[in-house]
Scaffold this motif. Structure first.
Motif, short mmCIF file in Angstrom:
data_model
loop_
_atom_site.label_atom_id
_atom_site.label_comp_id
_atom_site.label_asym_id
_atom_site.label_seq_id
_atom_site.Cartn_x
_atom_site.Cartn_y
_atom_site.Cartn_z
N ASN A 60 0.63 -0.82 0.08
CA ASN A 60 0.32 0.19 0.15
C ASN A 60 0.88 1.47 0.36
N ASN A 107 -6.05 6.77 -0.38
CA ASN A 107 -5.87 6.80 0.74
C ASN A 107 -4.87 5.75 1.57
N PRO A 108 -3.28 5.82 0.42
CA PRO A 108 -2.28 4.95 0.48
C PRO A 108 -1.44 5.27 2.00
N TYR A 109 -0.73 3.84 2.64
CA TYR A 109 0.21 4.63 3.70
C TYR A 109 1.22 4.87 3.59
N ARG A 110 1.61 5.70 2.63
CA ARG A 110 3.20 5.45 2.65
C ARG A 110 3.33 6.40 1.23
N ARG A 135 2.91 10.35 6.00
CA ARG A 135 2.96 9.75 4.91
C ARG A 135 4.00 9.98 4.00
N ILE A 371 8.00 1.09 8.17
CA ILE A 371 7.32 0.00 8.16
C ILE A 371 7.52 -1.50 8.82
#
Length: 371
Positions: A60, A107-110, A135, A371
């Protein structure tokens, strides 16, 4: 995180912006086409996802990069995660607002920005103001030696300034030993990963003629003339293949030179497989995709010293590294040393090395992204 003097927008105003942007998205797109900007960006384009490695830690992660920067696009395309390709030419504020909203909705995590441009700067400011700074990450695929170029210098200095002013959670400049005061610099070297092309890493193809492949673009940094000239001096080499337009060699070496027409990555992969050795004896480099692509197919790439921080003592690195990257003699001798080795032995050595680099690269990205 807010910078001093900035006003925080209310949730209501952000929602209103979102509704208005969506309502007017079609007219904005039409205006862009009239202005010649066409499909200004592309999500998960086929060429950007088909060669991607898989790693659940990075699934993601959104990678944003430029359509025109082919080397960086190839590097980002090999990484796990989502892909967003944008143009280098400056987009209108309206288009950038629409794109920023799309990124937020995905809505990417990073989010990693590979390279830099005015478009990226606008997106970073928008996402920062939206509260997504934790992010945001930046990777600059270059080193200080390349700052002689005015355009590149302008972009990297702006990226550094933004990093020093709290716009990123992390930044990396892809050169071992890099230092950057007052910024969240990730110091361990980040590596490029090999493309997941699915092509068989077959043994050397039998041929009456031995070809050396020099696929770099024609720039003094890449030393394409030096690589081609050094290879052509060897009696072991019958043909020297290159893409660089304008590349010429003195007689009689010119008779070995074959200028190829660039086509697509699949045909380039086939050229790696059909050749016996690749050369990328660059004068300035980070972790070049030419080397990585050749090695992913079990083909050796004669190279200059890249000053990487891991596996420099590997037998493969010792075999292919040129001691003096501006010496035709050293390049020729290294080519001949490589060609003297049994095919299976060097293929196993290459694949062992590249496998270690790929595993390290994915671990380093996960560490960089926290992560």
């Amino acid at each position: 995180m807010m910078l001093k003097g900035q006003r925080q927008r209310s949730p209501f105003s952000r929602d209103l912006e979102r509704i208005l942007a969506r309502f007017d998205q079609e007219s904005i797109a039409l205006d862009a086409q009239r202005a010649g900007q066409g499909a200004a960006w592309s999500w998960d384009d086929e060429q950007d996802v088909r060669y991607a490695q898989h790693d659940s830690r990075l699934g993601n992660v959104l990678h944003i990069f430029h359509r025109e920067w082919h080397g960086i696009r190839a590097a980002a395309g090999s990484l796990p995660g989502r892909k967003l390709v944008i143009p280098e030419v400056t987009l209108s504020e309206a288009l950038l607002n629409v794109l920023a909203l799309q990124i937020q909705d995905e809505n990417p995590y990073r989010i990693i920005f590979h390279g830099f441009s005015a478009n990226m700067a606008s997106l970073i400011r928008w996402l920062h103001d939206a509260g997504l700074t934790d992010r945001l990450f930046a990777v600059f695929h270059g080193s200080p030696a390349q700052w002689w170029n005015e355009v590149e210098r302008k972009f990297v200095f702006e990226m550094i300034d933004m990093a020093q002013n709290g716009y990123f959670s992390g930044i990396h400049i892809m050169k071992n030993g890099m230092e950057l005061p007052n910024a969240p610099l990730f110091k361990p070297l980040i590596y490029n990963v090999s493309p997941k092309h699915g092509m068989k890493q077959e043994a050397m193809r039998k041929s009456d003629r031995v070809a050396a492949f020099v696929p770099g673009w024609n720039n003094w940094i890449k030393n394409v003339f030096g690589s081609a000239y050094g290879a052509s001096l060897s009696e072991y080499v019958d043909e020297v293949w290159a893409f660089a337009s304008g590349l010429e060699l003195p007689f009689p070496m010119q008779e070995k030179l074959i200028i190829l027409k660039p086509t697509n990555r699949e045909e380039t992969f086939e050229r790696y497989l059909a050749s016996r050795v690749t050369l990328n004896v660059s004068l300035i480099d980070c972790h070049p995709m030419v080397n990585v692509e050749a090695q992913s197919l079990g083909r050796p790439c004669v190279r200059s010293d890249l000053y990487l921080d891991q596996y420099e003592d590997h037998d493969y690195v010792k075999l292919v590294s040129v001691g003096h990257n501006n010496s035709p003699y050293e390049i020729r001798k290294t080519v001949e040393k490589v060609l003297d080795m049994p095919h299976k032995e060097i293929q196993d050595m290459v694949l062992d090395y590249q496998g270690k680099i790929d595993a390290l690269a994915l671990d380093r990205y996960a560490e960089f992204l926290k992560i």
